[in-house]
Write an enzyme that holds these catalytic residues in place. Sequence first.
Site, PDB file in Angstrom:
ATOM      1  N   SER A   1       0.825  -1.209   0.000  1.00 19.98           N
ATOM      2  CA  SER A   1       0.000   0.000   0.000  1.00 19.98           C
ATOM      3  C   SER A   1       0.856   1.254   0.000  1.00 19.98           C
ATOM      4  CB  SER A   1      -0.932  -0.001   1.214  1.00 19.98           C
ATOM      5  OG  SER A   1      -0.188   0.017   2.425  1.00 19.98           O
TER       6      SER A   1
ATOM      7  N   ARG B   1       0.316   3.247  -3.720  1.00 20.70           N
ATOM      8  CA  ARG B   1      -0.454   4.494  -3.653  1.00 20.70           C
ATOM      9  C   ARG B   1       0.306   5.621  -4.346  1.00 20.70           C
ATOM     10  NH1 ARG B   1      -0.679   4.664   1.244  1.00 20.70           N
ATOM     11  NH2 ARG B   1      -2.785   3.927   1.683  1.00 20.70           N
TER      12      ARG B   1
ATOM     13  N   ASN C   1      -0.751   7.196  -8.281  1.00 15.58           N
ATOM     14  CA  ASN C   1      -1.105   8.607  -8.468  1.00 15.58           C
ATOM     15  C   ASN C   1      -0.153   9.304  -9.432  1.00 15.58           C
ATOM     16  OD1 ASN C   1      -3.372   9.758  -6.522  1.00 15.58           O
ATOM     17  ND2 ASN C   1      -2.325   8.123  -5.432  1.00 15.58           N
TER      18      ASN C   1
END
Length: 267
Positions: free
Chosen positions: A197, A201, A205
């Site tokens: 994670s 993440r 993005n």
Amino acid sequence: MAAEHELTPSSYIGHHLTFLQHPVGEGSFWTLNVDSLLTAALLGLLGMGFFWWVVRGATSGVPNKRQAFVELAVEFVDNQAKGMFHGDRRFIAPTALTVGMWVLLMNAMDFLPVDWVSGALGLAGVHEWRIVPTADVNTTFALALSVWLLMIYFSIAVKGLGGWIHELFCTPFGSNVLLWLPNLLFNLVEYISKPLSHSLRLFGNMYAGEIIFLLLWMMAGAGVVGAFFAVPLGVLWAGFHILIVALQAYIFMMLTIVYISMAHASH
């Protein structure tokens, strides 16, 4: 022959998303993304050089603008660490500041027009170069795994090897021997999910932002009508992307503090 060189959205984006790679040994499965490594290293040196420059010119009197900026950044990160970690912050706060500033610099490379960078590098004979290191999952995984290893190191340093192993097998459900396997599986899921994670993440993005900028540049080059729509959209997206760049650096920094702080906590 002209059709073979016709520029299409897929070929344009594919060209700009191609890494400059170097295999590790002849016939090796492993390859190095040279562009990500060199860009990240140069930005790291740039960041350290900036802090060195500020420290060298620091005074005990009224600070100048650059000193005031760095003092605000250091105080902000230290306050964030203080709110989550109640022990000695001499390691965790500087580490978080270093990670946050480095990720911020790497994210900010997304604001450079890729065609300008590609054109300049092309003059030097370099035709593949990804300029956003954090849009490379290898970079974000390397950063996340570094934090993950620090978390494990501090867990063992604070609790001892025996205490860490005991925690793996006896929390959170209890120390009954029948619960050892469920406890271990639960903790393994937690340990595996943290670097996943943490890294994905940031990568997701920045990679999405890179794709959108490429599409806008492609639209701008499609003629007057395309440029008419692409320019205002590009300005709006760049303004929104400033928030994404800063927010993702902040989140990555905060998770670094959280994970290292959790390593000091006992269950």
